[in-house]
Design a protein around this motif. Structure first.
Motif, mmCIF file in Angstrom:
data_model
loop_
_atom_site.group_PDB
_atom_site.id
_atom_site.type_symbol
_atom_site.label_atom_id
_atom_site.label_comp_id
_atom_site.label_asym_id
_atom_site.label_seq_id
_atom_site.Cartn_x
_atom_site.Cartn_y
_atom_site.Cartn_z
ATOM 1 N N THR A 16 43.010 30.069 69.031
ATOM 2 C CA THR A 16 43.897 29.740 67.909
ATOM 3 C C THR A 16 44.557 28.383 68.113
ATOM 4 O O THR A 16 44.658 27.583 67.169
ATOM 5 C CB THR A 16 44.954 30.843 67.718
ATOM 6 O OG1 THR A 16 44.286 32.091 67.483
ATOM 7 C CG2 THR A 16 45.856 30.536 66.536
ATOM 8 N N ILE A 36 40.063 29.418 58.662
ATOM 9 C CA ILE A 36 39.731 30.776 58.251
ATOM 10 C C ILE A 36 39.977 31.685 59.449
ATOM 11 O O ILE A 36 39.312 31.567 60.484
ATOM 12 C CB ILE A 36 38.278 30.902 57.770
ATOM 13 C CG1 ILE A 36 38.042 29.980 56.566
ATOM 14 C CG2 ILE A 36 37.973 32.355 57.394
ATOM 15 C CD1 ILE A 36 36.614 30.017 56.029
ATOM 16 N N ASP A 37 40.941 32.577 59.306
ATOM 17 C CA ASP A 37 41.339 33.482 60.380
ATOM 18 C C ASP A 37 40.610 34.804 60.208
ATOM 19 O O ASP A 37 40.888 35.553 59.279
ATOM 20 C CB ASP A 37 42.861 33.675 60.335
ATOM 21 C CG ASP A 37 43.406 34.429 61.542
ATOM 22 O OD1 ASP A 37 42.591 34.943 62.330
ATOM 23 O OD2 ASP A 37 44.639 34.499 61.691
ATOM 24 N N THR A 38 39.658 35.086 61.121
ATOM 25 C CA THR A 38 38.916 36.345 61.037
ATOM 26 C C THR A 38 39.416 37.384 62.044
ATOM 27 O O THR A 38 38.840 38.453 62.164
ATOM 28 C CB THR A 38 37.404 36.120 61.275
ATOM 29 O OG1 THR A 38 37.197 35.649 62.615
ATOM 30 C CG2 THR A 38 36.840 35.100 60.298
ATOM 31 N N ASP A 39 40.490 37.039 62.752
ATOM 32 C CA ASP A 39 41.052 37.929 63.767
ATOM 33 C C ASP A 39 42.006 38.928 63.109
ATOM 34 O O ASP A 39 42.933 38.513 62.404
ATOM 35 C CB ASP A 39 41.807 37.101 64.802
ATOM 36 C CG ASP A 39 42.225 37.898 66.031
ATOM 37 O OD1 ASP A 39 42.338 39.140 65.930
ATOM 38 O OD2 ASP A 39 42.467 37.282 67.081
ATOM 39 N N ALA A 42 45.612 38.204 63.161
ATOM 40 C CA ALA A 42 46.070 37.203 62.181
ATOM 41 C C ALA A 42 47.103 36.225 62.747
ATOM 42 O O ALA A 42 48.060 35.862 62.070
ATOM 43 C CB ALA A 42 46.618 37.898 60.935
ATOM 44 N N ALA A 45 47.084 33.009 60.732
ATOM 45 C CA ALA A 45 47.713 33.250 59.425
ATOM 46 C C ALA A 45 49.227 33.297 59.545
ATOM 47 O O ALA A 45 49.948 32.785 58.674
ATOM 48 C CB ALA A 45 47.183 34.551 58.827
ATOM 49 N N THR A 60 42.745 34.251 55.388
ATOM 50 C CA THR A 60 42.171 35.309 56.224
ATOM 51 C C THR A 60 40.875 35.801 55.589
ATOM 52 O O THR A 60 40.692 35.719 54.372
ATOM 53 C CB THR A 60 43.137 36.489 56.386
ATOM 54 O OG1 THR A 60 43.465 37.006 55.087
ATOM 55 C CG2 THR A 60 44.418 36.059 57.098
ATOM 56 N N SER A 61 40.000 36.305 56.448
ATOM 57 C CA SER A 61 38.732 36.830 55.940
ATOM 58 C C SER A 61 38.144 37.814 56.938
ATOM 59 O O SER A 61 38.088 37.520 58.132
ATOM 60 C CB SER A 61 37.734 35.688 55.720
ATOM 61 O OG SER A 61 36.453 36.192 55.379
ATOM 62 N N THR A 69 33.997 33.299 51.796
ATOM 63 C CA THR A 69 35.266 32.593 51.982
ATOM 64 C C THR A 69 35.020 31.100 52.191
ATOM 65 O O THR A 69 35.755 30.256 51.655
ATOM 66 C CB THR A 69 36.033 33.179 53.181
ATOM 67 O OG1 THR A 69 36.175 34.591 52.998
ATOM 68 C CG2 THR A 69 37.417 32.559 53.289
ATOM 69 N N THR A 86 38.115 33.098 65.524
ATOM 70 C CA THR A 86 37.514 34.432 65.655
ATOM 71 C C THR A 86 38.271 35.292 66.661
ATOM 72 O O THR A 86 38.947 34.774 67.550
ATOM 73 C CB THR A 86 36.045 34.327 66.103
ATOM 74 O OG1 THR A 86 35.990 33.670 67.372
ATOM 75 C CG2 THR A 86 35.213 33.551 65.097
#
Length: 207
Positions: A16, A36-39, A42, A45, A60-61, A69, A86
């Motif tokens: 991050t 794009i935050d896929t964790d 978050a 985010a 987020t996604s 996204t 990720t």
């Protein structure tokens, strides 16, 4: 538009921190960026919430929606750089991020357990054809031997190592907790200079 994936199987590797500083450096360099935050945790985010209306954009996604996204980011907000953050221990998310990426960065502390975790990522990258580099993070001051040993360990797995490292800097931690990046709390500090140097190198890799 270029896509950078930040992947690692190890928690606490600095994914991050890397994502935030790359996206912020891109935006400051007049290339609008989106994280794009896929964790599920978050963290990126949350940083975006603390940051408020200041760029870069953070969305987020779930991994399964990553392609959609990215496409949405491509069409909106004039985004030129996408940075995917990720989660650890999540192969499906990492595979989707690698598949979407133009460049893959793998943060790792120069320690035995962290370097051991590179093996799984190396296996995933083996047939991807994507350019990928280990970025040594949280490197202690004067750790020349550790850097050399970590570089050799990565090479044994077929991974290249980024020439720019991130040190163990308080500014990385302090800035993130305030919704900022290192350059925004001390533009002349070592953390800010490292982030700037990394972004310059990344731009060259992206062409």
């Amino acid at each position: 538009m270029s896509v950078i994936a930040i992947v690692s199987q190890k928690g606490g590797s600095g994914k991050t921190t890397l994502a935030l500083h790359l996206a912020a450096s891109s935006t400051q360099g007049k290339l609008p960026a989106c994280i794009i935050d896929t964790d599920p945790q978050a963290t990126a985010a949350a940083w975006g919430d603390w940051r408020g209306d200041f760029l870069p954009i953070v969305v987020t996604s779930p991994p399964a929606r990553l392609g959609k996204t990215i496409e949405r980011a491509r069409k909106q907000d004039d985004v030129e750089i996408v940075v995917i953050d990720t989660p650890p221990h999540a192969e499906a998310a990492m595979r989707e991020a690698i598949k979407a990426a133009d460049l893959v960065l793998i943060p790792s502390r120069p320690r035995a357990f962290d370097l051991h975790a590179l093996e799984g990522v190396a296996d995933m990258l083996q047939h991807s054809g994507k350019p990928a580099f280990v970025v040594l993070n949280a490197v202690p001051s004067g750790a020349t031997r550790q850097i050399a040993e970590a570089t050799e360990a990565a090479k044994q797995l077929g991974l290249e190592v980024c020439p720019v490292t991130f040190g163990e800097r308080a500014d990385f931690h302090k800035s993130s907790a305030k919704g900022e990046v290192a350059a925004e709390i001390d533009s002349g500090g070592k953390a800010a200079k490292e982030a700037k140097k990394l972004w310059k190198w990344v731009k060259k890799q992206l062409g």
